[in-house]
Design a protein around this motif. Structure first.
Motif, PDB file in Angstrom:
ATOM      1  N   LEU A 355      85.395  33.357  69.026  1.00  0.00           N
ATOM      2  CA  LEU A 355      84.087  32.694  69.133  1.00  0.00           C
ATOM      3  C   LEU A 355      84.082  31.422  68.299  1.00  0.00           C
ATOM      4  O   LEU A 355      83.474  30.416  68.669  1.00  0.00           O
ATOM      5  CB  LEU A 355      82.974  33.640  68.664  1.00  0.00           C
ATOM      6  N   ASP A 356      84.784  31.477  67.164  1.00  0.00           N
ATOM      7  CA  ASP A 356      84.881  30.315  66.290  1.00  0.00           C
ATOM      8  C   ASP A 356      85.657  29.197  66.999  1.00  0.00           C
ATOM      9  O   ASP A 356      85.214  28.047  67.049  1.00  0.00           O
ATOM     10  CB  ASP A 356      85.581  30.729  64.982  1.00  0.00           C
ATOM     11  N   SER A 357      86.775  29.565  67.635  1.00  0.00           N
ATOM     12  CA  SER A 357      87.568  28.500  68.262  1.00  0.00           C
ATOM     13  C   SER A 357      86.850  27.913  69.473  1.00  0.00           C
ATOM     14  O   SER A 357      87.118  26.781  69.876  1.00  0.00           O
ATOM     15  CB  SER A 357      88.967  29.001  68.635  1.00  0.00           C
ATOM     16  N   LEU A 358      85.912  28.650  70.047  1.00  0.00           N
ATOM     17  CA  LEU A 358      85.131  28.105  71.165  1.00  0.00           C
ATOM     18  C   LEU A 358      83.927  27.289  70.680  1.00  0.00           C
ATOM     19  O   LEU A 358      83.167  26.762  71.476  1.00  0.00           O
ATOM     20  CB  LEU A 358      84.634  29.241  72.061  1.00  0.00           C
ATOM     21  N   GLY A 359      83.753  27.226  69.359  1.00  0.00           N
ATOM     22  CA  GLY A 359      82.654  26.425  68.817  1.00  0.00           C
ATOM     23  C   GLY A 359      81.306  27.128  68.895  1.00  0.00           C
ATOM     24  O   GLY A 359      80.267  26.488  68.852  1.00  0.00           O
ATOM     25  N   LEU A 360      81.310  28.467  69.014  1.00  0.00           N
ATOM     26  CA  LEU A 360      80.037  29.191  69.099  1.00  0.00           C
ATOM     27  C   LEU A 360      79.597  29.713  67.734  1.00  0.00           C
ATOM     28  O   LEU A 360      78.407  29.902  67.494  1.00  0.00           O
ATOM     29  CB  LEU A 360      80.166  30.367  70.083  1.00  0.00           C
TER      30      LEU A 360
END
Ligand SMILES: Nc1ncnc2c1ncn2[C@@H]1O[C@H](COP(=O)(O)OP(=O)(O)O)[C@@H](O)[C@H]1O
Ligand SMILES: [Mg+2]
Length: 412
Positions: A355-360
Motif C-alpha cells: 500500500l505504501d509503494s502504491l502511494g496509499l
C-alpha cells in the motif's frame, strides 16, 4: 424534431483555439530546456547522415520529462535532412508498453518496413528465428540505416526479460545491405541493472539522462503550448504559474502540467466561463488525482482492501500513526464481517509495504530502543478522494465490511 444535442457544443465558443496542441501526444516544434539532451541525440545520430552506424543509446528519466517528444523531434529532423541529402534512413518507434510481447515488438519492427500487408509477419505463430530472418530481410531490402526506437523498454524487460535485446543489438553483424541503431527509452532509472552485462554495454554505449524540469522551466513550456492551443487573453493571472508549481512538486513532470492546463480549460468551458481561473486549475487537480487514484484503489486484491479499510477506520476513530498490530485487530473484525479467513498477522507488514509503494499509505519506522522498532502507519490518499465508495463499487464483498458496526479501541 428538436435540435441536435451536439449543436450547443459545436456552436459555443470554446476557450481552446486548438485543443490538440495541449494533448500530451502532440509533438511541438520547439522543446525548450531540452537543448542539451537533443544535442546528445543529434551528435550521435548525425552518423546516419554520413552513412555510418550511430551508437546504440539509452535515454533515462522519470515520466513526463520529454524523452519521447525529444526523440520524435530529432527523428523527424533526421529523416527530413536525410531526404535532402539523398541518404536512406528509416526510423521505427515501438512503444513496449502497448506492444508488450517480444514477438509483437519484433513483428512490428519487421512490418513497419513493408507496406504490403500480405508480406507482414502474422500476429502470432511464427518461431522467433523466422521473425528475425524476416526482419533482417526487410531491413536489407530497403538498405540504409535503420533507427529502432524502443520506448518504455523497461516494461518489456521487466515482464519478459532481456533476451530479444541480444540478437537485436547483434543485427549489425549479420545485415548485408543495411545498418541498425537502437535507442531504448526508459522511465526506470535503474534499468541497466535489469540487463545482462553484455547487453547493457552494447545497448548503453551512449546514455542520456533527462533531468526534472523546475517550475520556471515548466512555465516556459506551458506558455509556448498555451499560445498555440488556447485563445488569447483567457487565462487569468496565475493559472500557468499554478499548473507549473503543482507539476514541479510531482517530479518536474511536463505531461502533468499540460494535463492540468488542458483539464482546467475544459472545466472552464463546461461551466460556460469566459476565462480560466486558478479555481479551475484546482478542480483539474482534483479530477486528475481522482482519475489516477481510482484504478489503484479499485484493483487492490481483496485482503489489501480490507487492510486499507482497517487503517481508514482507525483514522476515522481518531487513531493515527497506527502500528501493524493495531491494524491487525481491526482487520480481523473486517475479515469476520466479510466471512473470510484472515491472513496470518505477519503478512500484514507486506500488505502495508505494498500500500505504501502504491502511494496509499505512508510508513515511518521509529526505534523503541531495546524494545525493537515500531511502524507508524497513516493513510495518504488526497482528502478530496473518498476511497470507501471506490472500494464498494469495485468489490461486492466490501459491502458487509463497510456496513458493519465495529467496536473500536482508542488509545488512552
Ligand atoms: N521541453 C518541452 N517543451 C514542450 N513540451 C514538452 C517538453 N518536454 C515535454 N513536453 C511535453 O510534455 C509531454 C510529456 O512528454 P514526453 O516526451 O511524453 O515525456 P516522457 O517520454 O519523458 O515521459 C508531451 O506532451 C511533450 O510534448
Ligand atoms: Mg515517453
Amino acid at each position: 424534431m428538436s435540435e441536435n444535442i451536439f449543436n450547443h457544443l459545436l456552436t459555443s465558443d470554446s476557450l481552446f483555439k486548438n485543443r490538440e496542441v495541449l494533448h500530451h501526444g502532440f509533438i511541438p516544434e520547439n522543446l525548450p530546456h531540452r537543448d542539451k539532451e537533443i544535442e546528445s541525440l543529434v551528435h550521435n545520430l548525425v552518423e546516419a547522415l554520413h552513412g555510418q552506424i550511430p551508437s546504440n543509446m539509452i535515454l533515462y528519466g522519470q515520466p513526463g520529462l520529454g524523452k519521447t517528444a525529444a526523440t520524435r523531434h530529432v527523428c523527424q529532423q533526421l529523416l527530413a535532412r536525410g531526404k535532402e541529402l539523398g541518404r536512406t534512413i528509416h526510423t521505427v518507434e515501438v512503444n513496449c508498453c502497448t506492444v508488450d510481447t517480444k514477438y509483437r515488438v519484433l513483428a512490428q519492427l519487421a512490418n513497419d518496413l513493408v507496406e504490403d500487408s500480405s508480406k507482414h509477419v502474422p500476429f502470432t505463430g511464427w518461431p522467433t528465428d523466422k521473425v528475425f530472418d524476416r526482419l533482417r530481410e526487410n531491413m536489407d531490402s530497403l538498405g540504409g540505416v535503420h533507427i529502432f526506437v524502443l520506448d518504455e523498454i523497461d516494461h518489456l524487460v521487466k515482464r519478459h526479460g532481456d533476451d530479444i535485446l541480444y540478437p537485436l543489438t547483434s543485427l549489425n553483424y549479420e545485415l548485408r545491405n543495411s545498418r541498425c541503431c537502437i535507442i531504448g527509452i526508459t522511465n526506470d532509472l535503474q534499468f541497466t541493472d535489469l540487463l545482462d552485462a553484455r547487453i547493457a554495454s552494447r545497448l548503453g554505449s551512449e546514455d542520456v539522462a533527462f533531468s526534472p524540469y523546475n517550475a520556471q522551466q515548466i512555465e516556459d513550456i506551458l506558455e509556448h503550448r498555451a499560445h498555440a492551443g488556447i485563445r488569447e487573453g483567457v487565462l487569468s493571472e496565475g493559472v500557468i504559474k499554478l499548473c507549473s508549481a503543482l507539476a514541479a512538486q510531482e517530479h518536474g513532470d511536463a505531461r502533468r502540467a499540460l494535463d492540468l492546463l488542458r483539464v482546467a480549460v475544459h472545466k472552464a468551458d463546461i461551466k460556460g466561463a469566459n476565462s480560466v481561473s486558478t479555481e479551475h486549475v484546482r478542480l483539474a487537480q482534483n479530477q486528475l488525482q481522482f482519475d489516477q487514484m481510482t484504478p489503484v484503489i479499485s484493483s487492490l486484491p481483496f485482503h489489501q482492501k480490507l487492510v486499507l479499510y482497517s487503517i481508514l477506520l482507525n483514522e476515522t476513530n481518531g487513531l493515527t500513526n497506527v502500528s501493524t498490530g493495531e491494524i491487525y485487530s481491526v482487520y480481523q473484525m473486517a475479515c469476520h464481517n466479510a466471512s473470510v479467513t484472515p491472513l496470518v498477522s505477519r503478512s500484514i507488514g507486506n500488505v502495508v509495504k505494498n500500500l505504501d509503494s502504491l502511494g496509499l499509505v505512508t510508513t515511518k519506522t521509529t526505534s523503541l530502543g531495546r524494545y525493537g522498532r515500531s511502524n507508524r502507519i497513516n493513510s495518504c490518499i488526497p482528502s478530496n478522494i473518498n476511497p470507501i465508495p471506490i472500494m464498494l463499487e469495485a468489490d461486492e464483498g466490501m459491502k458487509p465490511v463497510i456496513n458493519a458496526a465495529y467496536r473500536l479501541q482508542s488509545r488512552l
